[in-house]
Write a protein that holds these residues in place. Structure first.
Motif, PDB file in Angstrom:
ATOM      1  N   ASP B  52       0.844  -1.203   0.000  1.00  0.00           N
ATOM      2  CA  ASP B  52       0.000   0.000   0.000  1.00  0.00           C
ATOM      3  C   ASP B  52       0.876   1.248   0.000  1.00  0.00           C
ATOM      4  O   ASP B  52       0.628   2.208  -0.728  1.00  0.00           O
ATOM      5  CB  ASP B  52      -0.899   0.035   1.254  1.00  0.00           C
ATOM      6  N   PHE B  53       1.889   1.212   0.855  1.00  0.00           N
ATOM      7  CA  PHE B  53       2.776   2.365   1.022  1.00  0.00           C
ATOM      8  C   PHE B  53       3.499   2.693  -0.276  1.00  0.00           C
ATOM      9  O   PHE B  53       3.626   3.859  -0.671  1.00  0.00           O
ATOM     10  CB  PHE B  53       3.786   2.036   2.126  1.00  0.00           C
ATOM     11  N   LEU B  54       3.964   1.653  -0.967  1.00  0.00           N
ATOM     12  CA  LEU B  54       4.685   1.867  -2.229  1.00  0.00           C
ATOM     13  C   LEU B  54       3.729   2.191  -3.368  1.00  0.00           C
ATOM     14  O   LEU B  54       4.154   2.694  -4.406  1.00  0.00           O
ATOM     15  CB  LEU B  54       5.502   0.612  -2.578  1.00  0.00           C
ATOM     16  N   ALA B 252      16.276   3.427  -0.483  1.00  0.00           N
ATOM     17  CA  ALA B 252      15.340   4.552  -0.489  1.00  0.00           C
ATOM     18  C   ALA B 252      15.995   5.796   0.107  1.00  0.00           C
ATOM     19  O   ALA B 252      15.893   6.898  -0.447  1.00  0.00           O
ATOM     20  CB  ALA B 252      14.071   4.186   0.287  1.00  0.00           C
ATOM     21  N   ALA B 287       5.986   4.983  -5.270  1.00  0.00           N
ATOM     22  CA  ALA B 287       5.511   6.356  -5.205  1.00  0.00           C
ATOM     23  C   ALA B 287       6.326   7.191  -4.214  1.00  0.00           C
ATOM     24  O   ALA B 287       6.547   8.390  -4.429  1.00  0.00           O
ATOM     25  CB  ALA B 287       4.036   6.364  -4.806  1.00  0.00           C
ATOM     26  N   ASN B 288       6.798   6.539  -3.138  1.00  0.00           N
ATOM     27  CA  ASN B 288       7.537   7.303  -2.132  1.00  0.00           C
ATOM     28  C   ASN B 288       8.791   7.928  -2.722  1.00  0.00           C
ATOM     29  O   ASN B 288       9.103   9.101  -2.497  1.00  0.00           O
ATOM     30  CB  ASN B 288       7.898   6.416  -0.927  1.00  0.00           C
TER      31      ASN B 288
END
Lengths: 90, 357
Positions: B52-54, B252, B287-288
């Motif tokens: 979800d986070f990505l 990241a 997305a992050n």
């Protein structure tokens, strides 16, 4: 949970010194906390307090104060009351 | 970098989709006997929330029963690029450069096989490996070959088909602890696809005019694919490893802090500012990272409207050319646009290129 308790939990979870954190401390720029580590922290918060945090807001999360406000908002929108501090590890 | 022109561009994204639930079922099966029930529950919850986070929902993959493979996808993309060839570039292809992290061929080269499948006999064909930066590195090479007169028309082709490689390596997603999954998450977000670009001397349109890269070796083990039985220096993972491993957290952090600075420096060298850029195509790692890089550069997200990550996952060296080809297919590129390509690769490599459309 008040702000000071939240900061203590952040420090415990992320292995930080309390003195390193002020209201405006940036997770990325000051603490070097990358986004995946932040995701891990949030996942543990969700599991521990049975809350759901909107991950779309995490992109805008800059400071520890903002993290606390996001946490409070998630607690407010969940069915459970704002959690009280406990002594379990996150 | 000597100016060259894009005479044709194409991509092939296979029609199969691997969902988050599919991956979670695989992770569960791989760890059901090795982890306690609570740990397995946390592992699966953590994976789902990180997806979800990505911002990933599916990964592109060969359709069951299809003939999609590294070679067949590369050939399909190459045929599209050749079919799109502009009238001002009619010389026969005299070189094929192939790349791709999941290139399964050691002998002969993938480029040799692709040429044969295309039914052409270029004077030169060879593979290169610059991991996720392979395609941009091949463009840089093509520029040098064309500028020197060695070649006139070069077809650069890339494909990624991780399942082909993973199956060959006998990979699984068994972990010793929940935390270890962060080192295996990269193999849960990879997708298949192919892209190709036909390049020729500067025609005045669709020009690639700038390329820079910065490489360092400090983080050499940030992402690894180790073939079982091969020797490798000691890594940060603290134990012998096989298959796909990556330090997602370190990657990241490094990318978000160093990649925008490199790109900003490149723009300065090119006498440009972020506001001069019309369109941005980025490597697809989530997305992050995409949003953080754009934000740090001060480039609105609207200038990077094509992002395949949520549907296709990380397609490695295919990301940049496939997203560029999709932007063209969707009519999003206009004459005179300045298109900034922002790439990164393990090692690390930071790379940027500029296209004047």
């Amino acid at each position: 949970m008040d702000y000071e308790q939240f900061v203590t939990m952040v420090c415990d979870s992320l292995g930080l010194e309390r003195s390193a954190i002020t209201d405006q401390t940036s997770f990325l720029n000051d603490l070097g906390i990358d986004s995946l580590t932040m995701a891990n922290f949030i996942i543990r918060l969700e599991r521990r307090y049975d809350i759901r945090i909107n991950l779309a807001n995490v992109w805008d999360l800059r400071t520890v104060r903002e993290a606390y406000e996001m946490f409070c908002a998630a607690c407010a929108s969940s069915s459970s009351p704002l959690p009280q501090e406990d002594n379990n590890n996150a | 970098m000597h100016n060259i022109s894009i005479a044709g561009l194409g991509c092939h994204i296979p029609g199969g989709k691997v969902t988050n639930d599919d991956i979670l079922a695989t992770v569960a099966d791989a760890n059901r006997t090795s982890l306690e029930a609570d740990a397995l529950d946390l592992l699966l919850y953590g994976c789902r929330r990180k997806f979800d986070f990505l911002g990933i929902s599916t990964r592109s993959a060969p359709l069951a029963g299809s003939d999609d493979s590294f070679v067949s996808m590369a050939v399909r993309a190459a045929r599209k690029a050749l079919a799109a060839r502009t009238d001002d570039c009619r010389d026969p292809v005299d070189c094929i450069i192939a790349c791709g992290i999941s290139n399964p061929f050691r002998e002969p080269s993938a480029a040799c096989i692709i040429a044969r499948e295309l039914g052409i006999s270029p004077a030169d064909h060879f593979d290169i490996n610059d991991t996720c930066n392979g395609f941009l590195k091949a463009i840089e090479l093509a520029s040098l070959y064309i500028a020197s007169g060695t070649c006139r028309t070069i077809l650069v082709v890339t494909a990624e088909n991780p399942p082909e490689l993973a199956n060959g390596l006998g990979m699984n997603l068994t972990v010793e602890s929940v935390d270890e999954m962060d080192y295996r998450l990269s193999s849960c977000i990879i997708g298949s696809g192919a892209a190709a670009m036909l390049l020729c001397s500067d025609t005045g349109k669709h020009r690639i005019v700038r390329y820079r890269n910065r490489k360092e070796t400090t983080h050499w083990d940030s992402s690894l694919i180790r073939i079982p039985g091969t020797s490798m220096p000691e890594t940060k993972y603290g134990k012998p490893i096989d298959g796909f491993w990556a330090d997602g957290r370190g990657t990241a952090a490094e990318l978000i802090s160093a990649n925008p600075a490199f790109v900003a420096e490149s723009l300065t060298q090119w006498n440009l500012t972020p506001s001069d850029i019309s369109f941005v195509v980025l490597h697809q790692l989530g997305a992050n990272i995409t949003f953080a890089i754009l934000d740090k550069l001060g480039i609105p997200h609207t200038k990077a409207p094509v992002n395949t990550f949520s549907e296709c996952g990380n397609m490695g060296s295919v990301n940049i050319p496939a997203n560029l080809a999709l932007a063209q297919d969707r009519g999003l590129l206009h004459d005179g646009d300045r298109i900034l390509l922002i790439n990164s690769a393990c090692g690390f490599t930071h790379a940027a290129a500029l296209i004047e459309w």
